[in-house]
Design an enzyme around this catalytic site. Structure first.
Site, mmCIF file in Angstrom:
data_model
loop_
_atom_site.group_PDB
_atom_site.id
_atom_site.type_symbol
_atom_site.label_atom_id
_atom_site.label_comp_id
_atom_site.label_asym_id
_atom_site.label_seq_id
_atom_site.Cartn_x
_atom_site.Cartn_y
_atom_site.Cartn_z
ATOM 1 N N LYS A 109 22.078 -12.903 -3.747
ATOM 2 C CA LYS A 109 21.329 -12.618 -4.978
ATOM 3 C C LYS A 109 22.305 -12.690 -6.150
ATOM 4 C CE LYS A 109 18.576 -9.262 -7.508
ATOM 5 N NZ LYS A 109 19.465 -9.291 -8.697
ATOM 6 N N SER A 136 23.951 -8.787 -4.743
ATOM 7 C CA SER A 136 24.117 -8.547 -6.172
ATOM 8 C C SER A 136 25.482 -7.957 -6.522
ATOM 9 C CB SER A 136 22.975 -7.651 -6.658
ATOM 10 O OG SER A 136 22.909 -7.627 -8.057
ATOM 11 N N ASP A 140 38.373 -14.258 -4.780
ATOM 12 C CA ASP A 140 38.868 -15.369 -5.598
ATOM 13 C C ASP A 140 40.270 -15.110 -6.144
ATOM 14 O OD1 ASP A 140 36.595 -16.780 -5.119
ATOM 15 O OD2 ASP A 140 35.878 -16.821 -7.189
#
Length: 426
Positions: A320, A295, A306
């Site tokens: 998740k 999460s 990224d």
């Protein structure tokens, strides 16, 4: 009597909403009508009355209705559920960093309770429970047929009392472990300086004020100009507050998207972006993850990966990638409903896929191999003494290198140091 009617009304509204959403999803098969919905509600009422009147033991209306609501929600996905007053209170305490129990984040899978992550310095972590372990019995009672809330309630209890769990682990025989319940006070952030020049920050959960704690730690450490970079450790971190995941990511980014949440309706998409200001001023960052990182941990790792702001090291994360909205229901607790999915800045969904590390490093044990034939100057009986010898011995005695036994952490620190050397020579 008024309360009973209120509960039944809430249940009926929920069932109407569910029936309506199912109808929308299957318009091409059969157009649902109000009559169909009312027939289903009549069916619900009939089943409830039959259960009340003929079940082998007397059962309360509240139990039947709450179980029906919970059954409706848990059938959607593992993270949607009904929270009674007790469970709702527990959840609020957990996000504030203080609660009672064993210290494990769990989910339901294949009818068993699955450990997502044990929390640092809790009975569960001290007992050696691991992400991916299945709890099959609680105090010799099988968890099959229990809801996740029921299982969690059985594991909670008065601090000092004990509970026996039966654990099933991959490639091992089932075993029992007895844990003593404690008042869990999570220290969400811990820090240290590794090898004299690498800032190490361990985040065990994303509870309130994590971002402020990290900012204080990093700014204090950077007063020493020798610092080469940062290791951010979110292994076995089950997640927590979305706003804290965004705020922690923002500490190290100058611009760009951090994460977006996309629901069923495209117009409800929300994007969270970074503000200018990298508190570590461009120094290298390594983020450590494993299969217990879930999460909020995955949001941070995905955002920094990224944007090429950090190298992610370790094992693939839990996966998740869904958003749960908690809707209070007055005197009847709350409902937790999955309402959206997380997407990383590059548009990748975390759900059921997780974050792939840039460098895969599995836990390992490294043993030093010493040659039996080495011989040095110091071994001559009449060798000259080094005037700094005693000072160095004292330094070696005081230096704590136990962390080097953690192979993944040792690799992360080495990587930060190497990147620091490379960047300083550019």
């Amino acid at each position: 009597m008024v309360k009973k009617h209120s509960i039944i009304s809430a249940c009926c509204v929920s069932l109407i909403l569910l029936a309506s959403s199912v109808a929308c999803a299957k318009k091409d098969v059969k157009e649902n009508t109000a009559e169909d919905t009312y027939e289903l509600l009549n069916l619900f009422g009939e089943v409830m009355e039959r259960a009340k009147s003929t079940y082998v033991e007397e059962v309360e209306d509240k139990k039947l209705i709450e179980s029906a609501i919970n059954g409706m929600l848990v059938s959607l996905d593992p993270h949607s559920s009904y929270l009674d007053q007790k469970s709702f209170k527990y959840m609020n305490e957990q996000t504030q960093g203080k609660f009672g129990g064993l210290g494990i984040e769990v989910t339901m899978e294949q009818g068993f309770v699955k450990i997502v992550s044990p929390i640092d310095d809790t009975p569960a972590s001290k007992a050696g429970l691991k992400p991916g372990d299945f709890i099959t019995n609680i105090d010799n009672e099988s968890v099959i047929g229990m809801s996740l809330n029921d299982a969690v309630d059985k594991m909670r209890g008065k601090p000092g009392t004990k509970v026996k769990l039966t654990i099933r682990r991959v490639n091992e025989k089932p075993f029992d472990v007895t844990l003593k319940r404690e008042e869990i006070k999570i220290q969400s952030v811990k820090s240290d300086i590794k090898d004299g020049d690498v800032i190490y920050v361990r985040i065990s959960s994303f509870s309130e004020n994590v971002d402020k704690n990290i900012e204080t730690i990093v700014k204090k450490a950077l007063k020493n100009e020798k610092m080469r970079g940062l290791v951010l450790d979110v292994r076995n971190n089950p997640g927590g507050l979305l706003d804290q995941a965004v705020a922690v990511s923002d500490l190290f980014l100058n611009q760009g998207e951090i994460v977006s949440t996309r629901s069923r309706n495209p117009e409800d998409t929300i994007s969270y972006s970074a503000k200018d200001g990298d508190i570590i001023k461009g120094l290298p960052i390594v983020v450590m993850i494993n299969d217990g990182s879930a999460s909020a941990s995955e949001i941070v790792a995905g955002a920094l990966q990224d944007h090429k702001r950090a190298i992610v090291l370790g094992e693939k994360s839990f996966g998740k990638g869904s958003v749960q909205t908690v809707v209070p229901l007055g005197d009847y607790g709350a409902m937790r409903l999955t309402t959206a999915r997380y997407y990383t800045p590059s548009g990748k969904s975390i759900q059921a896929k997780g974050i792939e590390p840039d460098i895969v490093v599995y836990p390992a044990k490294v043993e030093e191999i010493k040659s039996e034939h080495n011989f040095s100057e110091a071994e001559y009986s009449n060798a000259l003494k080094n005037e700094k010898e005693e000072e160095k011995k004292q330094e070696a005695k005081e230096k704590n290198d136990d962390w080097k036994k953690d192979y993944q952490l040792s690799r992360a620190v080495d990587l930060v140091k190497a990147l620091g050397v490379y960047s300083s020579n550019k």
